[in-house]
Write a protein that holds these residues in place. Structure first.
Motif, short mmCIF file in Angstrom:
data_model
loop_
_atom_site.label_atom_id
_atom_site.label_comp_id
_atom_site.label_asym_id
_atom_site.label_seq_id
_atom_site.Cartn_x
_atom_site.Cartn_y
_atom_site.Cartn_z
N LYS A 1 0.80 -1.23 0.00
CA LYS A 1 0.00 0.00 0.00
C LYS A 1 0.83 1.28 0.00
O LYS A 1 0.36 2.33 -0.45
N THR B 1 -8.60 10.16 -8.40
CA THR B 1 -9.69 9.31 -7.91
C THR B 1 -10.21 8.41 -9.02
O THR B 1 -10.40 7.20 -8.82
N TYR C 1 -7.49 5.72 -9.93
CA TYR C 1 -7.39 4.67 -8.91
C TYR C 1 -8.57 3.70 -9.02
O TYR C 1 -8.41 2.48 -8.88
N ALA C 2 -9.76 4.24 -9.26
CA ALA C 2 -10.94 3.38 -9.38
C ALA C 2 -10.83 2.46 -10.58
O ALA C 2 -11.16 1.26 -10.50
N GLY D 1 -8.54 -0.37 -9.93
CA GLY D 1 -8.94 -1.27 -8.85
C GLY D 1 -8.23 -1.02 -7.54
O GLY D 1 -8.21 -1.87 -6.65
N ALA E 1 -8.15 0.21 -4.01
CA ALA E 1 -9.25 0.43 -3.06
C ALA E 1 -8.71 0.66 -1.65
O ALA E 1 -7.55 0.37 -1.35
N ASN E 2 -9.58 1.17 -0.78
CA ASN E 2 -9.20 1.37 0.62
C ASN E 2 -9.29 0.05 1.38
O ASN E 2 -9.55 -1.00 0.80
N GLY F 1 -12.19 -2.18 0.92
CA GLY F 1 -12.43 -2.68 -0.42
C GLY F 1 -13.22 -1.73 -1.31
O GLY F 1 -13.59 -2.09 -2.42
N SER F 2 -13.47 -0.51 -0.82
CA SER F 2 -14.22 0.48 -1.60
C SER F 2 -13.27 1.43 -2.32
O SER F 2 -12.15 1.66 -1.84
N PRO F 3 -13.69 2.00 -3.44
CA PRO F 3 -12.83 2.96 -4.14
C PRO F 3 -12.57 4.20 -3.27
O PRO F 3 -13.42 4.57 -2.45
N PHE F 4 -11.42 4.81 -3.43
CA PHE F 4 -11.11 6.02 -2.69
C PHE F 4 -11.99 7.16 -3.21
O PHE F 4 -12.20 7.31 -4.41
N SER F 5 -12.48 7.98 -2.29
CA SER F 5 -13.23 9.17 -2.67
C SER F 5 -12.26 10.35 -2.78
O SER F 5 -11.13 10.29 -2.29
#
Length: 495
Positions: free
Chosen positions: A204, A225, A228-229, A232, A234-235, A238-242
């Motif tokens: 990471k 953003t 990164y989405a 793939g 993710a934080n 497991g969700s995409p970074f906002s």
């Protein structure tokens, strides 16, 4: 006058008198090791109730672990409901059942209020760990319960003081505190499990370094953003970074190896995963007026030189319009003039690239200011901007106070402008190199850079002290086309 009902005798003094009781169940955040869940408390309370002839009714049970000390930050909803029911006569039982007295409260004042209400309503208190039922109206019983409250409050105060001392000591040593940030991972003692420090997470940490590097190169949070989405990334959930999550990470001093305590930066015990000069470059960029809003800006940058040129007739800004499918520059203030956009862009771009490709320019720009000096001025500027914002939002109580705030705003505003100038003088060369490294291949790097970075480079170079402010004037011959170069005025400060 408060209405009371006949007081039942304390069960330990009688032969199995049948009473009704309601429990108050709470799990604290204490780490003593003897805390029980609300279910475990209820089981022990039930056995005690059976022994003392108490029929348990619906309990008051807090939904989550919450402290009852004066240091608590969350309200106890069920405790508030208990007090309201006692005040209004809706308690509906003979006995309040507690696993231990500290379940009720660790605050003497709050505990006294509870005992007063119980006494007014003729309600007893059973404490399971004591194996006793108390009568708040009995002076000896009341003293025992109040002594418990004093002891509980004292223990809470000692615990809070010890925690504050531990936190201060850990901060002084630069030890980590709080949730380990994304990109780092906790290192624990193999024998005791005690947190020792943090270290770079090999999977990471590169994500964090890339974030800082791209921000210094002028990439927007919106673009990062999205990228990164799509990749793939993710934080931890497991969700995409906002956008906001990335912005928060970009301000974390922990990535530069700093521990923050009461606003002070302390050398941390862990290795930085972002170089200090890179970290401070990004902090300066984010502290600029255009970056201070936490919300993403609408739209996206489409044109390299928008916002860098002005009308030479009225001084108004030059904007982009489309006329019959052809992009043009137009005076946005008074509509003084129009000119073909591609032709202007070619000239301005050519001047910028010719300047950046010069060897003497490259040598002059790669010399950077000391990062410690940049950090000091950046911190000073952030403090001044905070003071200015506070003064501007103040509500004066009198004319004299209004004048005082006006003077303060004027003085602080001047200090902000002076600090911004110093910071710009110290960092413009380094920032320019980060955005667009000069040299023979600068044209290729220009085309590969995001539009946001190109716009920033143009804004820095098209200044009176460097290449000159670009002004567009009317054609010297009415209704006659002249070369674009004759309509561009480069205003420089040569002195």
């Amino acid at each position: 006058m408060t209405t009371t009902r006949p007081r039942p005798l304390a069960p330990q003094l009688t032969e199995k008198i049948l009473l009704t009781g309601r429990e108050y169940l709470r799990v604290s955040k204490d780490r003593s090791g003897r805390m029980k869940s609300t279910g475990q408390q209820h089981d022990e309370n039930q056995r005690a109730a059976d022994r003392f002839g108490i029929t348990l009714l619906d309990p008051y049970a807090e939904a989550e672990a919450v402290s009852a000390s004066r240091y608590a930050r969350k309200d106890r909803d069920e405790f508030r409901a208990l007090l309201e029911d006692l005040e209004t006569g809706r308690f509906g039982a003979d006995v309040l059942v507690l696993w231990e007295s500290s379940r009720g409260s660790r605050r003497v004042g709050e505990w006294t209020t509870l005992l007063d209400l119980l006494e007014d309503r003729g309600i007893l208190v059973h404490v399971t760990t004591h194996g006793r039922t108390y009568d708040p109206a009995n002076p000896r019983d009341r003293r025992t319960l109040l002594e418990d409250a004093v002891d509980s409050e004292y223990e809470s105060a000692k615990t809070a003081l010890r925690i504050r001392r531990d936190v201060a000591a850990n901060a002084a040593e630069g030890r980590p505190h709080g949730v380990c940030p994304f990109g780092l991972r906790a290192v624990h003692d193999a024998r005791t499990g005690r947190l020792l420090t943090w270290e770079a997470d090999p999977d990471k940490a590169p994500v964090i370094r890339e974030l800082f590097e791209r921000l210094r190169k002028g990439h927007s949070f919106k673009a990062i953003t999205k990228d990164y989405a799509e990749r793939g990334i993710a934080n931890r959930k497991g969700s995409p970074f906002s956008h906001q999550h990335l912005r928060d990470m970009a301000t974390k001093a922990a990535y530069a190896g700093y521990r923050v305590y009461k606003g002070e930066l302390i050398e941390g015990t862990w290795e930085a995963i972002v170089p200090r000069d890179l970290y401070w470059d990004v902090q300066r960029i984010l502290s600029e007026p255009g970056h201070q809003s936490s919300a993403p800006r609408p739209g996206r940058a489409l044109h390299e030189f928008t916002g860098t040129m002005r009308c030479d007739v009225c001084g108004g800004p030059i904007g982009t319009v489309g006329t019959r499918g052809r992009p043009e520059y137009k005076c946005q203030k008074n509509g003084c003039l129009r000119i073909e956009k591609p032709a202007v862009d070619d000239v301005v771009r050519g001047v910028i690239l010719a300047y950046l490709s010069r060897a003497d320019v490259y040598e002059g720009l790669v010399r950077r200011s000391d990062s410690a000096d940049v950090a000091e001025v950046t911190a000073e500027l952030a403090q001044l901007r905070a003071e200015l914002a506070e003064a501007e939002s103040a509500t004066p109580a009198s004319v004299a106070e209004a004048r005082m705030f006006a003077r303060l705003i004027e003085e602080t505003g001047a200090k902000v402008a002076e600090a911004e100038t110093r910071l710009r003088e110290m960092t413009t060369p380094g920032e320019l190199v980060a955005l667009m490294e000069p040299g023979a291949d600068v044209a290729k790097r220009w085309e590969a850079a995001p539009v946001s970075a190109r716009r920033k480079v143009a804004a820095m170079l098209l200044a009176p002290e460097i290449l000159g402010e670009v002004r567009i004037t009317r054609s010297p011959v009415r209704n006659h086309r002249v070369p674009v170069t004759e309509r561009l005025v480069w205003r420089r400060n040569d002195g």
